[in-house]
Design a protein around this motif. Structure first.
Motif, PDB file in Angstrom:
ATOM      1  N   PRO A 199     -22.300  47.503  55.795  1.00  0.00           N
ATOM      2  CA  PRO A 199     -20.990  47.637  54.835  1.00  0.00           C
ATOM      3  C   PRO A 199     -19.614  47.998  54.911  1.00  0.00           C
ATOM      4  CG  PRO A 199     -22.190  49.808  55.376  1.00  0.00           C
ATOM      5  CD  PRO A 199     -21.897  48.059  57.092  1.00  0.00           C
ATOM      6  N   ASN A 200     -19.033  47.581  53.621  1.00  0.00           N
ATOM      7  CA  ASN A 200     -17.366  47.350  53.927  1.00  0.00           C
ATOM      8  C   ASN A 200     -17.328  47.687  52.612  1.00  0.00           C
ATOM      9  OD1 ASN A 200     -17.228  44.519  53.705  1.00  0.00           O
ATOM     10  ND2 ASN A 200     -17.027  44.855  56.252  1.00  0.00           N
ATOM     11  N   SER A 201     -15.539  47.143  52.631  1.00  0.00           N
ATOM     12  CA  SER A 201     -14.758  46.794  50.826  1.00  0.00           C
ATOM     13  C   SER A 201     -14.609  45.643  51.504  1.00  0.00           C
ATOM     14  CB  SER A 201     -13.622  47.178  50.872  1.00  0.00           C
ATOM     15  OG  SER A 201     -12.830  47.228  50.316  1.00  0.00           O
ATOM     16  N   ASN A 210     -15.660  48.086  45.839  1.00  0.00           N
ATOM     17  CA  ASN A 210     -13.720  46.464  45.503  1.00  0.00           C
ATOM     18  C   ASN A 210     -12.968  47.903  45.444  1.00  0.00           C
ATOM     19  OD1 ASN A 210     -11.993  45.158  45.302  1.00  0.00           O
ATOM     20  ND2 ASN A 210     -13.054  44.692  43.345  1.00  0.00           N
ATOM     21  N   THR A 211     -12.044  47.737  46.129  1.00  0.00           N
ATOM     22  CA  THR A 211     -10.852  48.935  45.743  1.00  0.00           C
ATOM     23  C   THR A 211     -10.364  48.636  44.424  1.00  0.00           C
ATOM     24  OG1 THR A 211     -10.877  49.188  47.746  1.00  0.00           O
ATOM     25  CG2 THR A 211      -8.613  50.387  46.658  1.00  0.00           C
ATOM     26  N   ARG A 223      -6.672  51.613  35.425  1.00  0.00           N
ATOM     27  CA  ARG A 223      -5.727  50.589  35.687  1.00  0.00           C
ATOM     28  C   ARG A 223      -6.948  49.374  34.489  1.00  0.00           C
ATOM     29  NH1 ARG A 223      -0.291  50.411  34.373  1.00  0.00           N
ATOM     30  NH2 ARG A 223       0.501  52.299  36.291  1.00  0.00           N
ATOM     31  N   GLU A 224      -7.637  49.585  34.708  1.00  0.00           N
ATOM     32  CA  GLU A 224      -8.676  48.179  34.027  1.00  0.00           C
ATOM     33  C   GLU A 224      -8.721  48.274  32.876  1.00  0.00           C
ATOM     34  OE1 GLU A 224     -12.609  49.575  35.602  1.00  0.00           O
ATOM     35  OE2 GLU A 224     -11.934  47.876  37.443  1.00  0.00           O
ATOM     36  N   SER A 273      -3.884  50.680  54.051  1.00  0.00           N
ATOM     37  CA  SER A 273      -2.883  49.830  53.369  1.00  0.00           C
ATOM     38  C   SER A 273      -3.105  49.919  51.778  1.00  0.00           C
ATOM     39  CB  SER A 273      -3.333  48.402  54.269  1.00  0.00           C
ATOM     40  OG  SER A 273      -2.720  48.148  55.399  1.00  0.00           O
ATOM     41  N   SER A 274      -4.223  49.448  51.642  1.00  0.00           N
ATOM     42  CA  SER A 274      -5.247  49.077  50.018  1.00  0.00           C
ATOM     43  C   SER A 274      -4.858  50.626  49.386  1.00  0.00           C
ATOM     44  CB  SER A 274      -7.188  49.476  49.613  1.00  0.00           C
ATOM     45  OG  SER A 274      -6.815  49.868  48.477  1.00  0.00           O
TER      46      SER A 274
END
Length: 141
Positions: free
Chosen positions: A6-8, A32-33, A38-39, A80-81
């Protein structure tokens, strides 16, 4: 062996590819990052969200002010995100404000991302974990 990974949604594929060399791997994206506040607002009457939006704007301006004054000694980057979202938050036009701040990266990939934005990495953790990141910072003291 069979591994569930499981991951992003934006996770690098290095781990999955490496594991796949010697076992079955199923990768599932579980989150999801996204950038905070900002949404698009879904509910125009949601006062809490509007207050959060205002406090985001205030804290960004306060952050820029603190950077201008040279009051922030270190900034740590753990992915990095985070680098991408940080740059989006302060704006590329404000990256020069980081010149007096020591940037510490959790690892090679994050350092490369910082450098792609023209930022200078002060130190990089020897191993990509929080203990090493903290050690980097406190080596100076």
């Amino acid at each position: 062996d069979y591994v569930l990974l499981p991951n992003s949604m934006i996770a690098r594929d290095y781990l999955a590819k490496t594991l796949h060399e010697f076992c079955k791997v199923d990768e599932i994206h579980i989150y999801n990052t996204v950038e905070a506040f900002r949404e698009e607002r879904r509910d125009e009457e949601n006062q809490d969200q509007e207050n959060a939006r205002r406090s985001f704007e205030l804290s960004t301006s306060m952050l820029l002010e603190e950077l201008d004054k040279g009051k922030i000694d270190y900034i740590t980057f753990t992915s990095s995100s985070i680098v991408h979202h940080f740059v989006n938050r302060i704006g590329r036009e404000n990256l020069s404000k980081l010149n007096r701040t020591k940037l510490i990266s959790i690892g090679e990939v994050t350092s490369k991302t910082l450098e792609e934005y023209g930022m200078k990495v002060y130190k990089e953790a020897q191993a990509a974990n929080m203990d090493e990141l903290v050690r980097c910072m406190f080596e100076d003291h």
